[in-house]
Design a protein around this motif. Structure first.
Motif, PDB file in Angstrom:
ATOM      1  N   VAL A  67       0.910  -1.304  -0.065  1.00 22.95           N
ATOM      2  CA  VAL A  67       0.065  -0.671  -0.198  1.00 22.95           C
ATOM      3  C   VAL A  67       0.882   1.018  -0.035  1.00 22.95           C
ATOM      4  O   VAL A  67       0.678   2.140  -0.620  1.00 22.95           O
ATOM      5  CB  VAL A  67      -0.887  -0.190   1.464  1.00 22.95           C
ATOM      6  N   GLY A  68       1.636   1.128   0.928  1.00 23.54           N
ATOM      7  CA  GLY A  68       2.310   2.566   0.882  1.00 23.54           C
ATOM      8  C   GLY A  68       3.271   2.892  -0.687  1.00 23.54           C
ATOM      9  O   GLY A  68       3.815   3.730  -0.741  1.00 23.54           O
ATOM     10  N   TYR A  69       4.014   1.788  -1.164  1.00 26.43           N
ATOM     11  CA  TYR A  69       4.822   2.379  -2.021  1.00 26.43           C
ATOM     12  C   TYR A  69       3.466   2.652  -3.478  1.00 26.43           C
ATOM     13  O   TYR A  69       4.677   2.869  -4.534  1.00 26.43           O
ATOM     14  CB  TYR A  69       5.874   1.098  -2.790  1.00 26.43           C
ATOM     15  N   CYS A  70       2.456   1.864  -3.461  1.00 32.24           N
ATOM     16  CA  CYS A  70       1.611   1.793  -4.480  1.00 32.24           C
ATOM     17  C   CYS A  70       1.695   3.041  -4.355  1.00 32.24           C
ATOM     18  O   CYS A  70       0.834   3.431  -5.420  1.00 32.24           O
ATOM     19  CB  CYS A  70       0.883   0.561  -4.539  1.00 32.24           C
ATOM     20  N   PHE A  71       0.862   4.176  -3.388  1.00 33.31           N
ATOM     21  CA  PHE A  71       0.343   5.271  -3.219  1.00 33.31           C
ATOM     22  C   PHE A  71       1.678   5.940  -3.105  1.00 33.31           C
ATOM     23  O   PHE A  71       0.684   7.290  -2.176  1.00 33.31           O
ATOM     24  CB  PHE A  71      -0.657   5.127  -2.362  1.00 33.31           C
ATOM     25  N   GLY A  72       2.631   5.761  -2.717  1.00 37.71           N
ATOM     26  CA  GLY A  72       3.649   6.615  -2.412  1.00 37.71           C
ATOM     27  C   GLY A  72       3.968   7.493  -1.261  1.00 37.71           C
ATOM     28  O   GLY A  72       4.107   8.315  -0.623  1.00 37.71           O
ATOM     29  N   ILE A  73       3.578   6.389  -0.209  1.00 38.18           N
ATOM     30  CA  ILE A  73       3.549   6.796   1.491  1.00 38.18           C
ATOM     31  C   ILE A  73       5.032   6.459   2.040  1.00 38.18           C
ATOM     32  O   ILE A  73       5.071   5.655   2.031  1.00 38.18           O
ATOM     33  CB  ILE A  73       2.687   6.627   2.234  1.00 38.18           C
ATOM     34  N   ARG A  74       5.623   7.266   1.775  1.00 38.96           N
ATOM     35  CA  ARG A  74       7.600   6.629   2.141  1.00 38.96           C
ATOM     36  C   ARG A  74       7.739   6.810   3.610  1.00 38.96           C
ATOM     37  O   ARG A  74       8.649   6.171   3.849  1.00 38.96           O
ATOM     38  CB  ARG A  74       7.943   8.426   1.561  1.00 38.96           C
ATOM     39  N   SER A  75       6.294   7.515   4.401  1.00 42.58           N
ATOM     40  CA  SER A  75       7.352   6.966   5.812  1.00 42.58           C
ATOM     41  C   SER A  75       6.430   6.065   5.981  1.00 42.58           C
ATOM     42  O   SER A  75       5.229   5.588   5.935  1.00 42.58           O
ATOM     43  CB  SER A  75       6.597   8.473   6.372  1.00 42.58           C
ATOM     44  N   GLU A  76       6.733   5.231   7.554  1.00 45.82           N
ATOM     45  CA  GLU A  76       6.276   3.782   8.019  1.00 45.82           C
ATOM     46  C   GLU A  76       5.124   4.178   8.597  1.00 45.82           C
ATOM     47  O   GLU A  76       4.215   3.948   8.874  1.00 45.82           O
ATOM     48  CB  GLU A  76       6.873   2.601   7.858  1.00 45.82           C
ATOM     49  N   ARG A  77       5.803   5.524   9.458  1.00 48.73           N
ATOM     50  CA  ARG A  77       5.054   6.039  10.674  1.00 48.73           C
ATOM     51  C   ARG A  77       3.678   6.684   9.751  1.00 48.73           C
ATOM     52  O   ARG A  77       2.510   5.949  10.665  1.00 48.73           O
ATOM     53  CB  ARG A  77       5.672   6.602  11.660  1.00 48.73           C
ATOM     54  N   ARG A  78       3.419   7.789   9.072  1.00 46.87           N
ATOM     55  CA  ARG A  78       2.234   7.999   8.237  1.00 46.87           C
ATOM     56  C   ARG A  78       1.539   6.102   7.374  1.00 46.87           C
ATOM     57  O   ARG A  78       0.376   6.846   7.660  1.00 46.87           O
ATOM     58  CB  ARG A  78       2.681   8.852   7.209  1.00 46.87           C
ATOM     59  N   LEU A  79       2.695   5.568   7.464  1.00 42.95           N
ATOM     60  CA  LEU A  79       1.775   4.584   6.470  1.00 42.95           C
ATOM     61  C   LEU A  79       1.054   4.055   7.624  1.00 42.95           C
ATOM     62  O   LEU A  79      -0.522   3.404   7.113  1.00 42.95           O
ATOM     63  CB  LEU A  79       2.558   3.525   6.311  1.00 42.95           C
ATOM     64  N   CYS A  80       1.035   3.764   8.596  1.00 46.05           N
ATOM     65  CA  CYS A  80       0.377   3.031   9.872  1.00 46.05           C
ATOM     66  C   CYS A  80      -0.393   4.004  10.201  1.00 46.05           C
ATOM     67  O   CYS A  80      -1.645   3.700  10.780  1.00 46.05           O
ATOM     68  CB  CYS A  80       1.227   2.889  11.164  1.00 46.05           C
ATOM     69  N   GLU A  81      -0.323   5.154   9.954  1.00 50.94           N
ATOM     70  CA  GLU A  81      -1.642   5.927   9.654  1.00 50.94           C
ATOM     71  C   GLU A  81      -2.499   6.103   9.599  1.00 50.94           C
ATOM     72  O   GLU A  81      -4.038   6.004   9.649  1.00 50.94           O
ATOM     73  CB  GLU A  81      -1.143   7.861  10.853  1.00 50.94           C
ATOM     74  N   GLU A  82      -2.305   6.072   8.393  1.00 51.57           N
ATOM     75  CA  GLU A  82      -3.077   6.609   6.921  1.00 51.57           C
ATOM     76  C   GLU A  82      -3.682   4.808   6.751  1.00 51.57           C
ATOM     77  O   GLU A  82      -5.083   4.494   6.661  1.00 51.57           O
ATOM     78  CB  GLU A  82      -2.404   6.203   5.689  1.00 51.57           C
ATOM     79  N   VAL A  83      -3.255   3.558   7.125  1.00 49.72           N
ATOM     80  CA  VAL A  83      -3.962   2.862   7.288  1.00 49.72           C
ATOM     81  C   VAL A  83      -5.244   2.109   7.757  1.00 49.72           C
ATOM     82  O   VAL A  83      -5.834   1.742   7.837  1.00 49.72           O
ATOM     83  CB  VAL A  83      -3.173   1.010   7.176  1.00 49.72           C
ATOM     84  N   HIS A  84      -4.894   3.058  10.179  1.00 49.61           N
ATOM     85  CA  HIS A  84      -5.810   3.109   9.903  1.00 49.61           C
ATOM     86  C   HIS A  84      -6.877   3.476  10.160  1.00 49.61           C
ATOM     87  O   HIS A  84      -8.031   3.624  10.970  1.00 49.61           O
ATOM     88  CB  HIS A  84      -4.994   4.084  12.383  1.00 49.61           C
TER      89      HIS A  84
END
Length: 461
Positions: A67-84
């Motif tokens: 999900v992070g690499y498909c949608f350009g979410i570079r930060s893993e911390r932000r990735l967790c927030e987005e998935v939440h």
């Protein structure tokens, strides 16, 4: 008429389905059809202990990274927030509304441990390529290769000039992970052994990265992301991280072609590349393996003073000699040697010379060698392969190949503009390789989702 004020009404029970709230045309629905992680737990079984506290599901971590690499979410911390927060992301990651999202530190622990030790990300990428082949998107007949610079997570302020840098003085026990990886790659052709020329500066935080000014602007530390693609639909069939110099980038071609042959039994009939790959050893390697080099020849035999170049001389292979426009012979050896070690070897650069007395009496000496007593021509070991490439460059298929080569550049533009991979977050050769593999996997998944979209289902009334 103004409607009533909207206020949240607490309720004891809710009937909610993530499946109903994710749009049918959402990109993740199409991508999900091509993500098969059913065998990931078996693949990683030997890297987990049979006792202790249960770990986070590795399939969940991989889905979140996709999900992070498909949608350009570079930060893993932000990735967790987005998935939440994002319902579609939760649906793709198989998380219910009440399921807890893993902490961002879990990614680092898994990546530096089990994922890297098991080469899971390489396995994931190759699984995606196999699915592209299964869907008929890869024929393996025409392939193209190129490299792009990706800025490393390093800066000049934390670096040392080459005169003061000595790897032997670095203590591996006290060094960070990226420095230990650098020391481990000093003898690898993609990194330390790629060139004897030392970079002008070496980064303390990521010494494997290359100090380069290849973009004709301010210099920076970088890695090279090397793509080998099938030109039918622009599917990436292999990816390799190297240092940012021509020797390493060209050398990665052999590695990737050998790997796709062993893994997928793909052997292209032609390879398309730019002039950086047109060196004599590279062309000779391709011709020996029956791969047509649709590559401009890297030739420095031209002259700027208007005199005859090597192209004006005719090669006579039967007699191992050149013929000048006046018909005179240029030979490498003019007598037989009793010692075979002193005669023609067939290796390296051969030098062909005309007779001095012939050149001095020639009426065209001013056009040929005005400042020398006799004309000399050098012929490289792989000159026959270079001539094969020159002959291909005169065909219509070569013109088509040069247009197809742009598909690699388009993938790099997509990588940087859409996926946001302008600068690496991870350090060291392993970190660069992990990021490049995940990004290439995401690009292939998006490619399949675009070319083979999910069938639209009618919405429930």
């Amino acid at each position: 008429m103004m409607g009533p004020r909207q206020e949240a009404q607490p309720a004891l029970f809710y009937e909610f389905s993530l499946e109903d709230h994710v749009p049918q045309n959402h990109l993740l629905r199409s991508i999900d059809r091509f993500v098969d992680l059913s065998g990931i737990r078996t693949y990683l079984a030997d890297f987990y202990s049979h006792t202790g506290r249960p770990s986070v599901d590795p399939e969940l971590l991989i889905r979140m990274l996709l999900v992070g690499y498909c949608f350009g979410i570079r930060s893993e911390r932000r990735l967790c927030e987005e998935v939440h927060l994002n319902l579609a992301y939760r649906w793709f990651c198989r998380l219910d509304l009440s399921d807890r999202v893993p902490d961002h530190s879990t990614f680092s622990k898994s990546r530096h441990g089990r994922f890297r030790d098991s080469e899971l990300l390489r396995h994931l990428f190759e699984t995606t390529v196999a699915r592209c082949i299964e869907e008929g998107l890869v024929s393996g007949q025409r392939m193209a290769i190129d490299a792009s610079l990706i800025e490393a997570d390093a800066n000049k302020q934390n670096s040392t000039p080459k005169e003061e840098w000595d790897p032997a003085q670095v203590d591996p026990d006290d060094a960070p992970r990226a420095v230990r990886e650098y020391l481990a790659t000093l003898d690898e052709a993609a990194f330390g052994a790629a060139s004897e020329v030392q970079p002008k500066f070496t980064s303390h935080s990521d010494p494997a990265s290359q100090w380069t000014a290849a973009r004709k602007g301010p210099a920076f530390f970088s890695y090279s992301d090397n793509y080998l693609i099938d030109t039918d639909h622009g599917v990436i069939v292999d990816v390799e991280a190297t240092r940012s110099n021509r020797q390493a980038e060209v050398g990665s071609t052999k590695t990737m072609l050998g790997r796709v042959k062993a893994r997928f039994d793909l052997h292209p009939e032609r390879l398309i590349a730019d002039a950086a790959y047109g060196t004599a050893p590279m062309l000779g390697w391709l011709v020996d393996r029956k791969i047509a080099p649709h590559i401009p020849v890297l030739d420095k035999s031209g002259r700027s003073d208007g005199t005859w170049t090597r192209a004006d001389f005719e090669w006579d292979a039967a007699n191992d000699q050149y013929l000048c426009p006046e018909g005179h012979e240029l030979k490498q050896f003019r007598r037989n040697y009793s010692d075979p070690n002193r005669g023609p070897t067939g290796k390296g650069t051969a030098r062909y010379r005309a007779l001095k007395e012939v050149c001095q009496a020639c009426p065209s000496k001013a056009k040929c060698c005005p400042n020398a007593d006799a004309r000399k021509i050098t012929r490289e070991e792989h000159e026959d392969a270079r001539q094969v490439a020159r002959d291909i460059a005169k065909t219509e298929q070569y013109v088509i190949s040069m247009k197809l080569r742009k598909k690699v550049e388009m993938l790099f533009a997509h990588l940087k503009r859409i996926l946001g991979l302008n600068r690496l977050r991870l350090r060291g050769p392993c970190g660069a390789n992990d990021e490049f593999l995940l990004a290439a996997t995401a690009q292939n998944l998006r490619k399949m989702a675009k070319l083979l979209p999910a069938p639209q289902q009618p919405r429930k009334a």
